[in-house]
Design a protein around this motif. Structure first.
Motif, PDB file in Angstrom:
ATOM      1  N   ASN A 133      10.499  -7.733  -8.282  1.00  0.00           N
ATOM      2  CA  ASN A 133      10.274  -6.312  -8.750  1.00  0.00           C
ATOM      3  C   ASN A 133       8.739  -6.175  -8.640  1.00  0.00           C
ATOM      4  O   ASN A 133       8.129  -5.397  -9.523  1.00  0.00           O
ATOM      5  N   MET A 134       7.971  -6.684  -8.034  1.00  0.00           N
ATOM      6  CA  MET A 134       6.564  -6.749  -7.658  1.00  0.00           C
ATOM      7  C   MET A 134       6.316  -5.491  -6.376  1.00  0.00           C
ATOM      8  O   MET A 134       6.977  -5.386  -5.694  1.00  0.00           O
ATOM      9  N   GLY A 135       5.176  -4.927  -6.906  1.00  0.00           N
ATOM     10  CA  GLY A 135       4.675  -3.920  -5.961  1.00  0.00           C
ATOM     11  C   GLY A 135       4.084  -4.724  -4.557  1.00  0.00           C
ATOM     12  O   GLY A 135       3.320  -5.755  -5.160  1.00  0.00           O
ATOM     13  N   CYS A 162       9.506  -9.660  -3.723  1.00  0.00           N
ATOM     14  CA  CYS A 162       9.032  -8.428  -3.752  1.00  0.00           C
ATOM     15  C   CYS A 162      10.572  -7.942  -4.576  1.00  0.00           C
ATOM     16  O   CYS A 162      10.323  -7.248  -5.639  1.00  0.00           O
ATOM     17  N   LYS A 192       2.154  -7.593 -11.494  1.00  0.00           N
ATOM     18  CA  LYS A 192       2.960  -6.494 -11.340  1.00  0.00           C
ATOM     19  C   LYS A 192       2.674  -5.960 -10.002  1.00  0.00           C
ATOM     20  O   LYS A 192       3.553  -5.189  -8.949  1.00  0.00           O
ATOM     21  N   LEU A 193       1.443  -6.543  -9.096  1.00  0.00           N
ATOM     22  CA  LEU A 193       0.903  -5.898  -7.667  1.00  0.00           C
ATOM     23  C   LEU A 193       0.465  -6.931  -7.029  1.00  0.00           C
ATOM     24  O   LEU A 193      -0.477  -7.803  -7.496  1.00  0.00           O
ATOM     25  N   ASN A 215       4.780   2.509  -6.536  1.00  0.00           N
ATOM     26  CA  ASN A 215       5.433   2.483  -7.585  1.00  0.00           C
ATOM     27  C   ASN A 215       5.979   0.888  -7.880  1.00  0.00           C
ATOM     28  O   ASN A 215       5.576   0.076  -6.980  1.00  0.00           O
ATOM     29  N   ARG A 216       6.193   0.593  -9.002  1.00  0.00           N
ATOM     30  CA  ARG A 216       6.772  -1.067  -9.289  1.00  0.00           C
ATOM     31  C   ARG A 216       7.947  -1.264  -8.397  1.00  0.00           C
ATOM     32  O   ARG A 216       8.968  -0.593  -7.960  1.00  0.00           O
ATOM     33  N   LEU A 266       2.737   2.670 -10.503  1.00  0.00           N
ATOM     34  CA  LEU A 266       2.266   1.457 -11.026  1.00  0.00           C
ATOM     35  C   LEU A 266       0.820   1.469 -10.750  1.00  0.00           C
ATOM     36  O   LEU A 266       0.100   1.085 -11.625  1.00  0.00           O
ATOM     37  N   HIS A 309      -2.171  -9.133 -13.786  1.00  0.00           N
ATOM     38  CA  HIS A 309      -1.578  -8.032 -13.226  1.00  0.00           C
ATOM     39  C   HIS A 309      -1.665  -7.564 -11.839  1.00  0.00           C
ATOM     40  O   HIS A 309      -0.627  -7.346 -11.240  1.00  0.00           O
TER      41      HIS A 309
END
Length: 324
Positions: free
Chosen positions: A205-207, A201, A174-175, A32-33, A4, A91
Motif C-alpha cells: 500500500n505504498m504510493g 505498491c 509510505k512513498l 494518495n496512499r 499522502l 517515510h
C-alpha cells in the motif's frame, strides 16, 4: 481523505551567474496512499528536480523558492536538515537512475543495508540483518544470506536495481520516488522491475511517483500521468485516458514518437525543435515555438490548466471549450 503528499504551487530556482533558472514552475500535484503517479517529459523538463525537491535533496545553487510540500499535513519544504532526515528514508524513499552510482563498490550489500536500518531504526545488529533478509526476499533475490556478503560488482544490472529497491523498502516508507529506475536495463529486465514495483505498491500500500521519459513504461504501471514541459505541468489525468485521448499537442507528440506507434517500416515521428532554454523562455506558451496548432493568443499568453469532461486537465487554449 487527506492526500499522502500535497504539492502546492511548487517553485524551484537555480541562481546562476548567467541568470535565474526556474526549473520547476508552480507545480501542483497530489498523491494518495497506494496511488501510482507517472511524471513524464523530455530531458530538461524538470522531472528529476521535482523528485529531488520532494525530499529536499536539491543541490546548491538550487533552492525551493515558493509553494508548499504537505506531507501528513505538515509543510516539509521548510524543515531543517536534521528534521528532514527523519522524513527521508523513514517515510519517503528514492530509487535513483543508476544503481552503481547508488551502491558503494567497496562495501558489501549487507553492510550498506544494515547501515541504513541502524541509521533509522532502534534495533540490534541481528535484528537489522533479519530486516535486510526479509526485504531481499520481497524483491525476489535468491539466496539472500549469501548475497549480503557480496559486493555490487558481483551482481547483474537487474539484480543491482532489485537491491536498490530492497534498500528503499527497509524502513517501510509510505512513498517511493523512482527516478528513471530502468534506464540502464534491457527491455526484458525493465519489464521485470516495473512488475516488481507494481506488486510492491499493491501489497505494501505504498504510493509511487515514477519519473521517466517513456510513456510506454508509465502506461503499464501508473494510475495517473502528469506531463511536464519546461518545468510546468501541461497535462494531467487518468493514465488510460491520456494514452487513448491525449489533449495537449506535446503529449500527442510524445505518444506519436513511440516506436510501437510508427509500426512496420515507417519512420518515427518526432517533435520539431528543442525544449527552450530555461534562461531564455519564449513569450506566451512555452511550447508554442514547436507547436503546429498554435494560435495568435499562444504567442502572448500562458495557458492555465483547464479541467475537461473526461477528467483530464490540460494547459492549452484550444481545449478551453472542452477539448477535441
Amino acid at each position: 481523505m487527506q492526500p499522502l503528499i500535497d504539492i502546492k504551487n511548487l517553485r524551484v530556482d537555480f541562481a546562476l551567474r548567467s541568470g535565474t533558472v526556474r526549473a520547476v514552475r508552480d507545480v501542483s500535484l497530489t498523491i494518495n496512499r497506494g496511488e501510482r503517479l507517472g511524471i513524464v517529459g523530455e530531458s530538461g523538463a524538470g522531472k528529476s528536480v521535482l523528485g529531488f525537491s520532494l525530499i529536499n535533496l536539491i543541490s546548491k545553487p538550487g533552492k525551493i523558492t515558493g509553494g508548499k510540500i504537505l506531507f501528513g499535513g505538515d509543510d516539509i519544504s521548510t524543515y531543517p536538515a536534521e528534521k528532514m532526515r527523519r522524513i527521508r528514508g523513514n517515510h519517503i524513499s528514492m530509487i535513483f537512475q543508476d544503481p552503481m552510482m547508488t551502491l558503494n563498490p567497496v562495501l558489501t550489500i549487507g553492510t550498506q543495508m544494515k547501515e541504513t536500518v541502524l541509521a533509522h531504526m532502534d534495533v540490534t545488529d541481528k535484528e537489522a540483518e533479519a530486516i535486510c533478509l526479509e526485504k531481499l526476499q520481497k524483491v525476489y533475490i535468491p539466496s539472500p544470506e549469501k548475497r549480503l556478503t557480496q559486493y555490487p560488482h558481483e551482481f547483474s544490472g537487474g539484480m543491482r536495481q532489485r537491491i536498490v529497491i530492497a534498500i528503499s523498502l527497509l524502513t517501510n516508507p509510505k512513498l517511493i520516488i523512482a527516478d528513471e529506475p530502468t534506464t540502464a536495463l534491457d527491455v526484458t529486465i525493465q519489464a521485470e522491475i516495473m512488475d516488481l514495483l507494481l506488486e510492491l505498491c499493491k501489497t505494501e500500500n505504498m504510493g509511487l511517483i515514477l519519473i521517466t521519459h517513456d510513456l510506454a513504461v508509465v502506461s503499464e504501471v501508473t494510475e495517473r500521468i502528469a506531463v511536464l514541459y519546461a518545468g510546468k505541468v501541461v497535462e494531467i489525468g487518468p493514465t488510460n485516458r491520456i494514452i487513448e485521448t491525449p489533449q495537449h499537442p506535446y503529449t500527442q507528440g510524445l505518444l506519436r514518437a513511440l516506436p510501437q506507434m510508427a509500426g512496420g517500416k515507417q519512420r518515427l515521428n518526432q517533435i520539431p525543435g528543442m525544449m527552450p532554454s530555461l534562461l531564455d523562455m519564449p513569450e506566451g506558451c512555452p511550447f508554442q515555438p514547436r507547436c503546429d496548432v498554435r494560435q495568435e493568443r499562444c504567442l502572448k499568453e500562458i495557458p492555465g490548466l483547464t479541467c475537461l469532461q473526461n477528467g483530464i486537465e490540460v494547459a492549452c487554449f484550444r481545449c478551453e471549450g472542452g477539448g477535441e
